[in-house]
Design a protein around this motif. Structure first.
Motif, PDB file in Angstrom:
ATOM      1  N   MET A  17       0.729  -1.473  -0.131  1.00  0.00           N
ATOM      2  CA  MET A  17      -0.024   0.096  -0.010  1.00  0.00           C
ATOM      3  C   MET A  17       0.938   1.318  -0.048  1.00  0.00           C
ATOM      4  SD  MET A  17      -2.906  -1.489  -0.385  1.00  0.00           S
ATOM      5  CE  MET A  17      -4.084  -0.061  -0.336  1.00  0.00           C
ATOM      6  N   GLN A  18       2.079   1.114   0.481  1.00  0.00           N
ATOM      7  CA  GLN A  18       2.999   2.256   0.656  1.00  0.00           C
ATOM      8  C   GLN A  18       3.267   2.762  -0.842  1.00  0.00           C
ATOM      9  OE1 GLN A  18       6.212   2.256   3.311  1.00  0.00           O
ATOM     10  NE2 GLN A  18       4.812   2.429   4.983  1.00  0.00           N
ATOM     11  N   LEU A  19       3.342   1.615  -1.850  1.00  0.00           N
ATOM     12  CA  LEU A  19       3.920   2.066  -3.246  1.00  0.00           C
ATOM     13  C   LEU A  19       2.636   2.965  -3.887  1.00  0.00           C
ATOM     14  CD1 LEU A  19       4.779  -1.385  -4.971  1.00  0.00           C
ATOM     15  CD2 LEU A  19       6.169   0.462  -4.458  1.00  0.00           C
ATOM     16  N   ILE A  20       1.397   2.642  -3.530  1.00  0.00           N
ATOM     17  CA  ILE A  20       0.352   3.358  -4.003  1.00  0.00           C
ATOM     18  C   ILE A  20       0.183   4.927  -3.521  1.00  0.00           C
ATOM     19  CG2 ILE A  20      -2.301   3.525  -4.116  1.00  0.00           C
ATOM     20  CD1 ILE A  20      -2.295   0.691  -3.622  1.00  0.00           C
ATOM     21  N   GLY A  21       0.789   5.234  -2.110  1.00  0.00           N
ATOM     22  CA  GLY A  21       0.799   6.421  -1.735  1.00  0.00           C
ATOM     23  C   GLY A  21      -0.562   6.831  -1.100  1.00  0.00           C
ATOM     24  N   ASP A  22      -0.675   8.150  -0.757  1.00  0.00           N
ATOM     25  CA  ASP A  22      -2.053   8.723  -0.369  1.00  0.00           C
ATOM     26  C   ASP A  22      -2.750   8.891  -1.452  1.00  0.00           C
ATOM     27  OD1 ASP A  22      -0.971   8.646   2.222  1.00  0.00           O
ATOM     28  OD2 ASP A  22      -0.429  10.560   2.439  1.00  0.00           O
ATOM     29  N   ASN A  23      -4.027   8.141  -1.371  1.00  0.00           N
ATOM     30  CA  ASN A  23      -4.976   8.283  -2.787  1.00  0.00           C
ATOM     31  C   ASN A  23      -6.364   8.323  -1.939  1.00  0.00           C
ATOM     32  OD1 ASN A  23      -6.777   7.474  -4.586  1.00  0.00           O
ATOM     33  ND2 ASN A  23      -5.124   7.384  -6.114  1.00  0.00           N
TER      34      ASN A  23
END
Length: 92
Positions: A43-49
């Motif tokens: 989920m850190q790959l996606i970042g804040d979304n």
């Protein structure tokens, strides 16, 4: 009963050493199974979304590589094996 000791270093990519013992309460504690590994929170790959956060809720996905250093199970089936994993963690 379960006793688990874990030391980890890092945040997104983390290395860890874990000792776990599982035993019946009517018996003495079993020896610890020892595992070392690395894990990464996908989920850190996606970042804040905001859209993905709303869709996924409190779920996280973790991918890892783990090596059993000392297996105390019957027949020691995992001794000296390296395995990969994909975990879904739901927190509420």
């Amino acid at each position: 009963r379960l006793r688990r000791l874990r030391v980890e270093v890092g945040s997104g990519l983390r290395a860890y050493l874990e000792h776990t013992a599982v035993w019946d309460h009517t018996q003495d504690r079993s020896a610890f199974t020892k595992v070392a590994g690395v894990e990464f929170d996908l989920m850190q790959l996606i970042g804040d979304n905001e859209g993905i956060d709303r869709l996924m809720g409190h779920m996280t996905f973790v991918v890892g590589i783990h090596r059993v250093l000392r297996d105390v199970g019957i027949g020691e089936p995992m001794q000296d094996r390296t395995v990969g994993s994909l975990s879904m963690v739901l927190r509420h």
